[in-house]
Design a protein around this motif. Structure first.
Motif, PDB file in Angstrom:
ATOM      1  N   HIS A 173      49.114  26.312 -29.533  1.00  0.00           N
ATOM      2  CA  HIS A 173      48.449  27.501 -28.997  1.00  0.00           C
ATOM      3  C   HIS A 173      48.458  27.563 -27.471  1.00  0.00           C
ATOM      4  O   HIS A 173      47.890  28.483 -26.883  1.00  0.00           O
ATOM      5  N   GLY A 174      49.085  26.602 -26.815  1.00  0.00           N
ATOM      6  CA  GLY A 174      49.247  26.663 -25.366  1.00  0.00           C
ATOM      7  C   GLY A 174      48.102  26.084 -24.559  1.00  0.00           C
ATOM      8  O   GLY A 174      48.025  26.313 -23.357  1.00  0.00           O
ATOM      9  N   PHE A 175      47.233  25.312 -25.177  1.00  0.00           N
ATOM     10  CA  PHE A 175      46.146  24.642 -24.457  1.00  0.00           C
ATOM     11  C   PHE A 175      46.604  23.226 -24.108  1.00  0.00           C
ATOM     12  O   PHE A 175      46.175  22.239 -24.711  1.00  0.00           O
ATOM     13  N   TYR A 176      47.483  23.120 -23.135  1.00  0.00           N
ATOM     14  CA  TYR A 176      48.141  21.849 -22.836  1.00  0.00           C
ATOM     15  C   TYR A 176      47.181  20.797 -22.281  1.00  0.00           C
ATOM     16  O   TYR A 176      47.263  19.625 -22.655  1.00  0.00           O
ATOM     17  N   ALA A 177      46.279  21.191 -21.417  1.00  0.00           N
ATOM     18  CA  ALA A 177      45.337  20.227 -20.851  1.00  0.00           C
ATOM     19  C   ALA A 177      44.416  19.683 -21.945  1.00  0.00           C
ATOM     20  O   ALA A 177      44.149  18.476 -21.997  1.00  0.00           O
ATOM     21  N   ARG A 178      43.959  20.542 -22.821  1.00  0.00           N
ATOM     22  CA  ARG A 178      43.094  20.085 -23.917  1.00  0.00           C
ATOM     23  C   ARG A 178      43.865  19.204 -24.881  1.00  0.00           C
ATOM     24  O   ARG A 178      43.314  18.249 -25.434  1.00  0.00           O
ATOM     25  N   ALA A 179      45.139  19.505 -25.099  1.00  0.00           N
ATOM     26  CA  ALA A 179      45.949  18.657 -25.971  1.00  0.00           C
ATOM     27  C   ALA A 179      46.056  17.251 -25.396  1.00  0.00           C
ATOM     28  O   ALA A 179      45.935  16.259 -26.131  1.00  0.00           O
ATOM     29  N   LEU A 180      46.251  17.151 -24.103  1.00  0.00           N
ATOM     30  CA  LEU A 180      46.338  15.839 -23.459  1.00  0.00           C
ATOM     31  C   LEU A 180      45.004  15.097 -23.544  1.00  0.00           C
ATOM     32  O   LEU A 180      44.971  13.903 -23.859  1.00  0.00           O
ATOM     33  N   VAL A 181      43.910  15.810 -23.310  1.00  0.00           N
ATOM     34  CA  VAL A 181      42.586  15.184 -23.395  1.00  0.00           C
ATOM     35  C   VAL A 181      42.317  14.694 -24.814  1.00  0.00           C
ATOM     36  O   VAL A 181      41.861  13.564 -25.014  1.00  0.00           O
ATOM     37  N   VAL A 182      42.619  15.526 -25.803  1.00  0.00           N
ATOM     38  CA  VAL A 182      42.381  15.134 -27.197  1.00  0.00           C
ATOM     39  C   VAL A 182      43.281  13.959 -27.573  1.00  0.00           C
ATOM     40  O   VAL A 182      42.847  13.033 -28.269  1.00  0.00           O
ATOM     41  N   LEU A 183      44.526  13.960 -27.109  1.00  0.00           N
ATOM     42  CA  LEU A 183      45.427  12.845 -27.397  1.00  0.00           C
ATOM     43  C   LEU A 183      44.887  11.543 -26.812  1.00  0.00           C
ATOM     44  O   LEU A 183      44.871  10.506 -27.486  1.00  0.00           O
TER      45      LEU A 183
END
Length: 117
Positions: A55-65
């Protein structure tokens, strides 16, 4: 009524009122731009960082990872989904209002001497 210069305090008060009105208008308009579903939290829980990447939430994807590596991300991931969608909707609403404010009114002639198109 003649133009009376405004004091600095009156100008600040007027700007604050306009800013508050703009925020309220953007918040009301943001509901129409909100693309989240009732199950966004579920998909964020199941797919984790992939959900945010798609969905294009790259910063949140990195934080969740990174949080998934510490096992906390599996618990926090669903709680990050709705605020992400809300923030995106609010940004889109503010951008639309900014464009709408910057657009010239229909009564004003842009090019003197020529008829408006």
């Amino acid at each position: 009524m003649p133009d009376v210069p405004l004091s600095a305090q009156e100008r600040r008060l007027r700007l604050r009122r306009e800013a508050r009105a703009s925020r309220v208008e953007a918040a009301a308009l943001a509901d129409s731009f909100d693309e989240s579903t009732g199950l966004s939290w579920f998909w964020a829980l199941v797919f984790g960082p992939l959900y945010y990447l798609v969905h294009g939430f790259y910063a949140r994807a990195l934080v969740v990872l990174l949080l998934d590596l510490m096992v906390i991300g599996f618990v926090l991931s669903p709680f990050l989904a709705y605020p992400a969608w809300r923030k995106r909707a609010l940004g889109r609403a503010e951008a639309m209002l900014r464009v709408d404010r910057d657009r010239p009114s229909t009564g004003r002639v842009l090019y003197p001497g020529r008829a408006p198109a």
